[in-house]
Design an enzyme around this catalytic site. Structure first.
Site, mmCIF file in Angstrom:
data_model
loop_
_atom_site.group_PDB
_atom_site.id
_atom_site.type_symbol
_atom_site.label_atom_id
_atom_site.label_comp_id
_atom_site.label_asym_id
_atom_site.label_seq_id
_atom_site.Cartn_x
_atom_site.Cartn_y
_atom_site.Cartn_z
ATOM 1 N N GLU A 23 -9.431 -7.892 -4.462
ATOM 2 C CA GLU A 23 -8.153 -7.848 -5.177
ATOM 3 C C GLU A 23 -7.300 -6.653 -4.767
ATOM 4 O OE1 GLU A 23 -6.806 -10.087 -7.307
ATOM 5 O OE2 GLU A 23 -8.505 -11.352 -6.761
ATOM 6 N N GLU B 85 -3.170 -2.546 -2.956
ATOM 7 C CA GLU B 85 -2.808 -2.074 -4.293
ATOM 8 C C GLU B 85 -4.077 -1.694 -5.056
ATOM 9 O OE1 GLU B 85 0.780 -4.325 -6.032
ATOM 10 O OE2 GLU B 85 -0.074 -5.750 -4.615
ATOM 11 N N LYS C 224 -5.294 -2.621 -8.961
ATOM 12 C CA LYS C 224 -5.586 -3.975 -9.426
ATOM 13 C C LYS C 224 -7.046 -4.096 -9.861
ATOM 14 C CE LYS C 224 -2.028 -6.836 -7.596
ATOM 15 N NZ LYS C 224 -1.733 -8.180 -7.103
#
Length: 512
Positions: free
Chosen positions: A334, A325, A328
């Site tokens: 992350e 993702e 983020k």
């Protein structure tokens, strides 16, 4: 006559137990499950239909989503995949204030898709104690309103209501038997735990051994975090042996629940995983380590081994996450927890069946020993020069009592009493505990007051213990239980209960 009557009573009890077991089998034989978290905080993700196809291709039967997106809910329809739906923290206020808001949400977001979309859990808020604006006071009222709405629809037994937590909800997690909830969350936790117990809902926890290793690599070994440790960490209070951090963290939560007399609440892991890429300082964030962690996690869970404190008990786990993702914030890791890239290609190979070989057994270090062993390189554990006097005193008190260390050498007139200062006494006690428990990294933590050294701290007649070879669990337990007949009796009774639980769990597995 008395003998015959006793025998008949015993046979009757056996028959009752057999029938009870028979009726319980559908529930008891469910087994542990492994699901996946489907987050969408990214660009260029495949459409929900394609994402669900990908989940089905890998025979994943359980998924967690973080909102009630209509397209996502439709995509899961008629797939048989059990779905966990999230209510965001930003929605807690309206849901907690008015029952009508909860009623409307269920009418618009659940009823049109259920039961074609197999919704089994609703999570009300996520890790609220970690949120910048602590909204924990809103969680339980919102959960009550959601439950009331489900009852109106007759769905409260089919869809369970809970909320997720980070491990930060605990103030203490090592050793596992000393697990305790943080007192600062007491006003939030008491009504929450009462709600979960009353409604047979699970305590949902997000567990990340990666962070424990990344933030404290001198105290946590990589092998221990990756399910591939060759040595064991012993809990001095129970004699239980731990070979991985995942089990230790779950048991810490179970012991924290038991300490508050909530013994019936089941723990569910709603997020866990390992990043495949990180910033330059995040050296453990690699595709190989991510594959090792998740593959060994799946195997560990699917085999229904349970944890040392809960042998054979189901542990339901959701792996984070389906895709990388890129939106983020934070460190590079992350954005790299995904099992797949947005183009649906695998970041690394992963067998979701749990039947594959154990991945990533310890590899030799430069000195030829396997990771997790000290081998011929001897190490000692001493007090950190940065530790406060209060922290040292607390750690020494624990080591010399609960930690089962023989602290007589640091008493007056004994070889290690001089120099008579707390740092010296703590160093002796820390090292004794460290060596007694396999000289593993985690055995030299002491809340951050212990540090490992490779220079022998012995002096004059004060000789610091060395492990030489890793002690077996049996020798450690024997040394502990022989200290007093009372402790021995208690440990044997406790061991008997765990042994009984393990035997029963094995029998159930054969029957299933």
């Amino acid at each position: 006559m008395g003998r015959k009557g006793g025998g008949e009573e015993e046979e009757g009890l056996k028959l009752v137990f057999a029938f009870t077991l028979l009726f319980a089998l559908p529930v008891l034989c469910r087994g542990s499950i492994v699901g996946v978290c489907y987050g969408r905080n990214a660009d260029d993700l495949p459409t929900p239909d394609k994402a669900v196809d990908l989940i089905q291709q890998h025979n994943i039967k359980y998924a967690r989503i973080y909102d009630a997106n209509i397209q996502v809910l439709k995509a899961f329809a008629n797939t048989g995949i059990e779905l966990m739906i999230g209510i965001s923290n930003s929605d807690l206020l309206p849901f907690s204030q008015f029952q009508s808001n909860a009623d409307t949400w269920l009418k618009n977001n659940i009823l049109p898709y259920y039961p074609a979309t197999k919704i089994t859990y609703i999570t009300v808020g996520a890790e609220v104690t970690e949120a910048p604006n602590n909204e924990s006071a809103l969680v339980v009222p919102a959960m009550h309103n959601i439950l009331t709405s489900l009852k109106k629809l007759g769905l409260h037994k089919k869809i369970k209501v809970s909320t997720t937590h980070s491990l930060g909800v605990l103030s203490r997690s090592f050793p596992p038997s000393a697990g305790a909830f943080s007192s600062k969350h007491a006003l939030f936790l008491k009504p929450l735990l009462e709600f979960l117990a009353e409604n047979q809902s699970p305590f949902m926890i997000d567990i990340y051994p990666y962070y424990a290793y990344r933030d404290s690599p001198s105290n946590v070994s990589l092998d221990y975090a990756l399910f591939q440790s060759s040595s064991e960490v012993i809990d001095p209070n129970t004699g239980l042996l731990y070979t991985n951090m995942f089990d230790a963290q779950i048991d810490a939560l179970y012991f924290a629940l038991m300490a508050l007399n909530f013994r019936t609440i089941k723990v569910m892991v709603t997020e866990t995983g390992w990043p495949s890429k990180g910033s330059p300082k995040e050296t453990a964030a690699t595709p190989d380590n991510a594959q090792i962690y998740n593959a060994n996690l799946i195997r560990h869970v699917i085999n229904d081994t349970g944890t040392p404190a809960k042998p054979g008990e189901d542990v339901d786990v959701y792996i984070f996450s389906l895709f990388n993702e890129n939106r983020k914030p934070g460190l590079e890791s992350e954005r790299n927890w995904g099992l797949f890239y947005p183009d649906q290609t695998s970041v690394y190979n992963l067998d979701f069946s749990g039947r594959g070989a154990v991945v990533g057994m310890p590899t030799p270090n430069s000195n030829g020993t396997a990771g997790g062993f000290n081998g011929t390189t001897k190490t000692w554990c001493i007090a950190s020069s940065n530790a406060t006097q209060l922290d040292l005193q607390n750690a020494v008190d624990w080591a010399c009592s609960t930690g089962n260390v023989d602290c007589s050498p640091i008493q007056p007139s004994q070889p290690c009493f001089q120099p008579d200062n707390l740092a010296s006494h703590a160093s002796y006690a820390f090292n004794a505990y460290y060596q007694q428990n396999g000289a593993t990294d985690i055995a030299c933590t002491f809340g951050g007051t212990g540090v490992k050294v490779d220079k022998d701290p012995s002096y004059d007649n004060c000789l610091y213990m060395t492990a030489g070879t890793n002690k077996t669990g049996a020798s450690n337990i024997t040394a502990m239980t022989s200290s007093s007949s009372k402790t021995s009796s208690s440990s044997q009774n406790l061991a008997g209960k765990w042994a009984y639980s393990l035997i029963l769990a094995t029998l159930l597995r054969l029957l299933c």
